[in-house]
Design a protein around this motif. Sequence first.
Motif, short mmCIF file in Angstrom:
data_model
loop_
_atom_site.label_atom_id
_atom_site.label_comp_id
_atom_site.label_asym_id
_atom_site.label_seq_id
_atom_site.Cartn_x
_atom_site.Cartn_y
_atom_site.Cartn_z
N TYR A 79 -10.53 -4.14 -5.82
CA TYR A 79 -10.59 -3.97 -4.37
C TYR A 79 -9.28 -3.43 -3.78
CZ TYR A 79 -15.01 -6.44 -4.63
OH TYR A 79 -16.31 -6.79 -4.94
N GLY A 80 -8.44 -2.90 -4.61
CA GLY A 80 -7.18 -2.34 -4.14
C GLY A 80 -6.75 -1.15 -4.96
N GLY A 81 -5.77 -0.41 -4.44
CA GLY A 81 -5.23 0.73 -5.17
C GLY A 81 -5.87 2.04 -4.73
N SER A 82 -6.92 2.45 -5.39
CA SER A 82 -7.53 3.75 -5.12
C SER A 82 -8.32 3.74 -3.82
CB SER A 82 -8.45 4.14 -6.26
OG SER A 82 -9.59 3.28 -6.29
N ILE A 83 -8.62 4.93 -3.32
CA ILE A 83 -9.46 5.10 -2.15
C ILE A 83 -10.81 4.41 -2.37
CG2 ILE A 83 -10.89 6.86 -1.01
CD1 ILE A 83 -8.39 8.64 -0.99
N GLU A 84 -11.38 4.61 -3.54
CA GLU A 84 -12.69 4.03 -3.84
C GLU A 84 -12.63 2.50 -3.85
OE1 GLU A 84 -12.41 8.14 -5.31
OE2 GLU A 84 -11.14 6.36 -5.61
N ASN A 85 -11.58 1.95 -4.44
CA ASN A 85 -11.46 0.49 -4.51
C ASN A 85 -11.25 -0.13 -3.14
OD1 ASN A 85 -11.78 0.54 -7.25
ND2 ASN A 85 -9.68 -0.04 -7.76
N ARG A 86 -10.43 0.51 -2.31
CA ARG A 86 -10.17 -0.06 -0.99
C ARG A 86 -11.39 0.01 -0.07
NH1 ARG A 86 -6.29 3.22 1.22
NH2 ARG A 86 -5.79 4.38 -0.67
N ALA A 87 -12.30 0.93 -0.35
CA ALA A 87 -13.53 1.02 0.44
C ALA A 87 -14.61 0.07 -0.06
CB ALA A 87 -14.06 2.46 0.41
N ARG A 88 -14.38 -0.53 -1.20
CA ARG A 88 -15.44 -1.27 -1.90
C ARG A 88 -16.03 -2.41 -1.06
NH1 ARG A 88 -16.43 -0.83 -7.08
NH2 ARG A 88 -14.30 -0.07 -7.49
N LEU A 89 -15.17 -3.23 -0.45
CA LEU A 89 -15.69 -4.40 0.27
C LEU A 89 -16.52 -3.97 1.47
CD1 LEU A 89 -15.86 -7.47 0.47
CD2 LEU A 89 -13.83 -7.39 1.96
N LEU A 90 -16.05 -3.01 2.24
CA LEU A 90 -16.82 -2.55 3.39
C LEU A 90 -18.17 -2.00 2.94
CD1 LEU A 90 -15.66 -0.64 6.50
CD2 LEU A 90 -17.56 0.25 5.16
N LEU A 91 -18.19 -1.26 1.86
CA LEU A 91 -19.45 -0.68 1.39
C LEU A 91 -20.38 -1.76 0.84
CD1 LEU A 91 -18.07 2.57 -0.25
CD2 LEU A 91 -19.30 2.36 1.93
N GLU A 92 -19.83 -2.77 0.19
CA GLU A 92 -20.67 -3.87 -0.29
C GLU A 92 -21.26 -4.65 0.88
OE1 GLU A 92 -18.58 -4.83 -4.63
OE2 GLU A 92 -18.23 -6.18 -2.93
N VAL A 93 -20.47 -4.87 1.92
CA VAL A 93 -20.97 -5.53 3.12
C VAL A 93 -22.09 -4.70 3.75
CG1 VAL A 93 -20.38 -6.06 5.53
CG2 VAL A 93 -18.91 -6.87 3.66
N THR A 94 -21.86 -3.40 3.87
CA THR A 94 -22.87 -2.53 4.49
C THR A 94 -24.16 -2.52 3.68
OG1 THR A 94 -21.07 -1.14 5.34
CG2 THR A 94 -23.30 -0.22 5.40
N GLN A 95 -24.03 -2.42 2.36
CA GLN A 95 -25.21 -2.45 1.50
C GLN A 95 -25.98 -3.76 1.68
OE1 GLN A 95 -26.42 -0.04 -0.92
NE2 GLN A 95 -28.17 -1.41 -0.71
N ALA A 96 -25.28 -4.87 1.74
CA ALA A 96 -25.93 -6.17 1.91
C ALA A 96 -26.67 -6.26 3.24
CB ALA A 96 -24.90 -7.29 1.81
#
Length: 363
Positions: free
Chosen positions: A198-215
């Motif tokens: 959930y940190g470091g790369s652009i993809e990792n930092r976006a992960r939580l928001l995208l998981e929330v949105t998917q849910a």
Amino acid sequence: MTDKTLFEPYTLGSLTLSNRVVLAPLTRNRAGVGFVPSELAATYYSQRASAGLLISEATQISRQGQGYQDTPGIYTQAQIDGWRKVTESVHAKGGRIFLQLWHVGRISHVDLQANGAAPVAPSAIRAETKTFVNNSFVDVSEPRALELDELRGIVNDFRQAAANAIAAGFDGVEIHGANGYLLDQFIKDGANVRTDAYGGSIENRARLLLEVTQAVVEEIGADRTGIRISPVSPANGISSSDPQPQFDYLVDQLDALGIVYIHVVEGATGGPRDVAPFDYASLRRRFKRTYIANNGYDLELATSRLAEGKADLFAFGRQFIGNPDLVERLKTGAPLAAFNPATLYGGGAAGYIDYSTLAEASA
């Protein structure tokens, strides 16, 4: 195109909005015992139901998600019941309303947290900002970094909050991914120095928001799910070294999830629109559905941006506080009333539901 196009119906997913004017989410700090919307809230929102879409004040998804005193929640039955009075009053006036789902992350204080716990954040970095607690503005508390195994619980809190919002009669929800709150903290490297997934790369930092949105999409449907983002706003001490590629990637993924809108704070929240360079047209091109533009809009700017095709809907914030009939005033060119800043946060009816409409003023 003329300015009247701003006042024509608009199709948002399965909803027909009466116009393209949106009530922006506005924190008013008037929730009652148990963080239940006050009895006055139903009146406040119904007074403004002529907006094509109303977006509620930010509403915490859990006790942990609270960052300011007297803000409402959507995680108990009493809160659901309180919000139902609001949605029924808005629908009775023909309005449409989404609930904004909020977790403040590090923008909180130990006095607001259960058992005086530290606020949570992607990383243990305190924000240089203040919060409103015990009837005064104070520095936010030092946060602790969320453990990896806690993040699934955050996602599930958003999912349940979305279900609760629909149970309360809302037409949809807006995920708060802006203004330096938890999801924005994960996105931006000024607050997120994690070294896990959930940190470091652009993809990792976006992960939580995208998981929330998917849910949320899985729970209530993509056509009832929107999100608010603020690519370059420094609100609440947030910063990013790579906003353009970060948000280009994020919006590509949000578009793929099929959500009904993105609500974009253009510039500094409540401040300059040109605070930092950013190509908002890039987000507009990447997102196939509705783009809600926010920050510093008046009739002239909204009309010109609509004519240029730069946005579909336009959010108005503080103008709505002193002008419950803002849509009519914009449509007729009537002057706008000022609001009383002393009654902006907290209190009762004064400065909340006692502003006059044009009809009332002429009666």
